[in-house]
Design a protein around this motif. Structure first.
Motif, short mmCIF file in Angstrom:
data_model
loop_
_atom_site.label_atom_id
_atom_site.label_comp_id
_atom_site.label_asym_id
_atom_site.label_seq_id
_atom_site.Cartn_x
_atom_site.Cartn_y
_atom_site.Cartn_z
N MET A 60 1.33 -1.15 -0.15
CA MET A 60 0.02 -0.30 -0.18
C MET A 60 1.12 1.01 0.29
SD MET A 60 -2.91 -1.70 3.06
CE MET A 60 -3.41 0.20 2.84
N ASP A 61 2.17 1.50 0.43
CA ASP A 61 2.72 2.93 0.78
C ASP A 61 3.41 2.87 -0.55
OD1 ASP A 61 5.14 3.86 3.02
OD2 ASP A 61 5.64 3.14 1.22
N ASP A 62 3.72 2.64 -2.05
CA ASP A 62 3.68 2.70 -2.72
C ASP A 62 2.48 4.41 -3.44
OD1 ASP A 62 6.21 2.01 -3.51
OD2 ASP A 62 5.78 0.94 -5.33
N ASP A 278 -7.29 -7.51 2.81
CA ASP A 278 -8.37 -6.66 1.77
C ASP A 278 -7.75 -5.95 0.77
OD1 ASP A 278 -7.04 -4.80 2.95
OD2 ASP A 278 -8.30 -3.08 3.55
N LEU A 279 -6.14 -6.54 0.24
CA LEU A 279 -5.61 -6.07 -0.78
C LEU A 279 -6.61 -5.98 -2.07
CD1 LEU A 279 -2.02 -6.66 0.15
CD2 LEU A 279 -3.29 -4.69 0.43
N ALA A 280 -7.34 -7.15 -2.42
CA ALA A 280 -7.76 -7.42 -3.29
C ALA A 280 -8.95 -6.92 -3.34
CB ALA A 280 -8.13 -8.89 -2.97
N TYR A 281 -10.02 -6.48 -2.21
CA TYR A 281 -10.83 -5.70 -2.49
C TYR A 281 -10.04 -4.31 -2.11
CZ TYR A 281 -15.19 -3.23 0.20
OH TYR A 281 -16.17 -2.62 0.18
N ARG A 282 -9.40 -3.42 -2.08
CA ARG A 282 -9.31 -2.73 -2.33
C ARG A 282 -8.17 -2.26 -3.58
NH1 ARG A 282 -7.13 1.28 1.69
NH2 ARG A 282 -7.33 -0.06 3.78
N MET A 283 -8.00 -3.43 -4.34
CA MET A 283 -7.69 -3.35 -5.90
C MET A 283 -8.44 -3.20 -6.85
SD MET A 283 -4.19 -5.67 -6.24
CE MET A 283 -2.63 -5.67 -5.21
N THR A 284 -9.79 -3.68 -6.39
CA THR A 284 -11.35 -3.98 -7.31
C THR A 284 -12.44 -3.23 -6.86
OG1 THR A 284 -11.78 -5.94 -5.61
CG2 THR A 284 -10.27 -6.33 -8.14
N ALA A 285 -12.63 -2.82 -5.84
CA ALA A 285 -13.62 -1.87 -5.38
C ALA A 285 -13.51 -0.91 -5.53
CB ALA A 285 -13.62 -2.02 -4.13
N PRO A 286 -14.52 0.27 -6.38
CA PRO A 286 -14.47 1.22 -7.11
C PRO A 286 -14.29 2.65 -6.20
CG PRO A 286 -15.57 -0.27 -8.14
CD PRO A 286 -15.67 -0.38 -6.80
N LYS A 364 -0.55 -6.28 -9.51
CA LYS A 364 0.45 -7.07 -8.13
C LYS A 364 -0.47 -7.72 -7.45
CE LYS A 364 5.20 -6.80 -7.94
NZ LYS A 364 6.42 -5.77 -7.23
N ALA A 365 0.37 -9.02 -7.38
CA ALA A 365 -0.42 -9.13 -5.71
C ALA A 365 -2.04 -9.41 -5.65
CB ALA A 365 0.23 -8.40 -4.53
N LEU A 366 -3.24 -9.78 -7.05
CA LEU A 366 -4.09 -9.71 -7.24
C LEU A 366 -4.56 -11.18 -7.16
CD1 LEU A 366 -6.80 -8.52 -7.43
CD2 LEU A 366 -6.49 -8.38 -9.11
N PRO A 371 -14.11 -15.24 -3.21
CA PRO A 371 -14.41 -14.61 -2.73
C PRO A 371 -12.91 -14.17 -2.12
CG PRO A 371 -14.85 -17.03 -2.49
CD PRO A 371 -14.59 -16.77 -4.21
N GLN A 372 -12.19 -13.82 -2.43
CA GLN A 372 -11.06 -13.44 -2.49
C GLN A 372 -11.16 -12.03 -2.47
OE1 GLN A 372 -7.07 -14.22 -1.48
NE2 GLN A 372 -7.37 -16.30 -2.76
N TRP A 373 -11.45 -11.41 -3.43
CA TRP A 373 -11.72 -9.67 -3.41
C TRP A 373 -13.09 -9.39 -3.11
CZ3 TRP A 373 -11.67 -9.19 -10.11
CH2 TRP A 373 -10.74 -9.22 -9.91
N GLY A 374 -13.53 -9.86 -1.89
CA GLY A 374 -14.44 -9.23 -0.66
C GLY A 374 -13.55 -8.89 0.10
N SER A 375 -14.45 -7.32 0.84
CA SER A 375 -13.82 -6.73 2.30
C SER A 375 -12.96 -7.74 3.44
CB SER A 375 -15.00 -5.85 2.84
OG SER A 375 -13.89 -5.78 3.76
N GLY A 376 -11.75 -8.55 2.77
CA GLY A 376 -10.81 -8.66 4.18
C GLY A 376 -11.60 -10.14 3.80
N GLY A 377 -11.24 -10.54 2.71
CA GLY A 377 -11.19 -12.16 2.08
C GLY A 377 -9.96 -12.23 1.73
N SER A 378 -9.14 -11.70 1.24
CA SER A 378 -7.99 -12.20 0.65
C SER A 378 -6.92 -13.14 1.86
CB SER A 378 -6.97 -11.25 0.68
OG SER A 378 -7.84 -10.35 -0.62
#
Length: 576
Positions: A60-62, A278-286, A364-366, A371-378
């Protein structure tokens, strides 16, 4: 087995240490006699010290650097950081250090030479890591090599120690760790190899920081970085992950659910139903991260023949499909290209610019879609250290020392290029013809190795993007000016419908509020009133016009006001 009463007291001690160091009662007699009895006790204690390390934040730092733009630019990118008020805030927290020093004052109670060597080495690894982060953030800081009690007036009110003393103490700690921790391959545990890569990272940072900021003794740190990296390289314990070939290996490395020790030296373990993020959620949720690569980063990826993309005629006005052709495979393994399919799937994902600010969606890292794309699901593991970084450190340290050879490049940078099928970097050619686009990004490189240093920086940027190193790279290179440049995104030649996949179907419709001409099948609508273009009705997306960076202030963070009021011997960082 640890007695229940001892374990409870030990746990209470650790809980108490979350407060600031200056708030701590003496407390040393609580459990030292009862707890430090066996090697198992030492292991149990040092297991708690892993809290010093970051977790998902490395991915997330970048988004608060020039590499990636998210929903909004962060304070340090905008130049709007404020001096914190509360004691121990803004990173000026010392609770972890007390835990480490308490261990180092008591571990020798255990009569087990093998265990005391290993776990004292691990504790000193964590102290080195803790202090390295403090120096990166604040510069010179007070060095505490012992537990501070509430009646230690002299220690409680001490000022900063010299940067030299702190850095020499950090190096002494990490050297001790390298000497005493066994050379094992443990994915989620500190080993000698983890200590080697940390020493290499520390030495590169400190050496280049000193060199570019005009501080003496930079050579010693760069030599230490190169030596540690080379020792890791020569160990044969790790190699680059290549399973899946040039078009998959780099992507798969970060997306796999369970890391292995082919390339990964240390990872944070996540497991379905036990520990998730929750990284996948951050990458995919508008409404979440909406991370997108910066245009100048995309421009930095080479062509497959090894030439610079920015040497291509008309590169500035290439639209998405054209600019993605014949590029370094890492580009479309970092951002969603024309034929992007999620990890584990062969089905092409629809173009979706609603989940990326710049149009260059981060993948990257998706993990696999579902289910892994849900909130807190990764639950894909998060890599903290990997072998590729050692290769980059070795090449950069040798180049900055002026001792780099073509042979050094062949065992480092060119190994990374081999993984993705790119031609080798030639040192003589790079130095004879420094890349003009890369020169425009970095102002402070001089000397006969300028060309190859630019290429090593390019390689580091594209290889390590989204792994939490970019801000610190800019700080150590004294390239804060880079923060002031606009962050641009995808180029659109005109309003209207655009085909991102070259399949005859429109994917994106760019408009000024009038959507009456939009095709039915289009997947994303881009309103230039909300996401403006550089030239009005055409050009690159422009969502951040550049931040403010004060050369006399912003290379360091400020100390909290309450800490300065309580300790007259502490001084605020310059400019704050």
């Amino acid at each position: 087995m640890i007695r229940v009463s001892s374990l409870l007291a030990f746990s209470l001690l650790l809980i108490s240490c979350d407060a600031d160091i200056l708030d701590q009662p003496p407390g040393d007699a609580i459990t030292s006699d009862e707890f430090f009895n066996t090697g198992a006790d030492l292991e149990a204690y040092t297991n708690d010290l892993y809290g010093v390390l970051p977790t998902k934040s490395v991915y997330m730092d970048d988004s608060d650097s020039d590499n990636i733009l998210g929903v909004s630019a962060g304070d340090r990118l905008r130049g709007t950081r404020r001096v914190p008020t509360d004691r121990g805030s803004g990173g000026w927290s010392w609770g972890h250090l007390r835990r480490i020093n308490y261990f180092l004052e008591n571990y020798n109670r255990v009569d087990d030479a093998q265990a005391t060597a290993k776990y004292s080495g691990i504790a000193k690894f964590f102290r080195a890591y803790f202090y390295f982060e403090k120096v990166q953030r604040f510069g010179a800081v007070p060095w505490y090599g012992e537990v501070i009690n509430q009646d230690d007036e002299e220690l409680l009110t001490k000022g900063r120690d010299s940067r030299q003393l702190v850095m020499d103490s950090i190096i002494a700690d990490i050297d001790y760790a390298i000497e005493n921790i066994p050379a094992e391959k443990e994915l989620n545990r500190i080993t000698k190899y983890t200590a080697l890569i940390l020493k290499a990272r520390i030495g590169l940072y400190e050496g280049t920081f000193r060199k570019y900021h005009g501080i003496d003794d930079y050579e010693r740190f760069l030599e230490g970085a190169a030596s540690a990296a080379k020792e890791l390289m020569d160990s044969g314990a790790y190699e680059l992950y290549t399973s899946g070939g040039t078009d998959r290996a780099y992507l798969d490395l970060f997306a796999m659910e369970d890391q292995n020790t082919t390339e990964t030296i240390l990872a944070v373990d996540y497991e379905f139903g036990l520990r998730t993020h929750d990284l996948a959620y951050r990458m995919t949720a508008p409404t979440q991260g909406r991370w997108g690569l910066a245009k100048d980063l995309v421009n930095s990826y080479l062509m497959t023949d090894g030439s610079s993309f920015t040497d291509q005629p008309g590169y500035e006005t290439m639209e998405f499909y054209e600019e993605m052709q014949n590029r370094d495979p890492r580009l479309t393994q970092t951002t969603a290209g024309p034929n992007f399919a999620t990890y584990g799937s062969e089905e092409r994902e629809p173009v979706n610019l609603d989940i990326t600010r710049t149009g260059y969606r981060i993948i990257k890292a998706l993990p696999p879609k579902g289910p892994q794309w849900g909130s807190g699901g990764s639950f894909n593991d998060v890599i903290l250290f990997r072998y590729a970084e050692a290769l980059l450190i070795y090449a950069e340290a040798r180049a900055e020392l002026g001792t780099l050879t073509q042979g050094d490049l062949d065992i480092s940078i060119n190994k990374l290029r081999d993984r993705v099928g790119l031609p080798h970097l030639n040192m003589a050619e790079a130095n004879a013809n420094p890349d003009s686009y890369q020169e425009s990004l970095y102002e402070n490189i001089e000397g006969p190795n300028k060309g190859v240093i630019l290429e090593i920086r390019r390689e580091r940027r594209v290889e390590m993007v989204n792994e939490g190193l970019r801000w610190d790279d800019l700080m150590r290179w004294k390239e804060g000016q880079k923060i002031e440049a606009p962050i641009e995104g995808i180029y659109f030649a005109e309003l209207g419908a655009h085909d991102f996949n070259n399949d005859g179907k429109f994917d994106v419709y760019v408009h000024d509020g009038d959507t009456s001409g939009a095709p039915d099948e289009v997947s994303t609508m881009v309103n230039i009133n909300e996401r403006p273009l550089t030239e009005g009705d055409y050009g690159n997306m422009l969502l951040f016009e550049g931040g403010n960076f004060d050369e006399n202030r912003d290379y360091f963070y400020p100390l909290p006001l309450e800490d300065l009021e309580l300790n007259d011997n502490l001084e605020q960082n310059p400019g704050w």
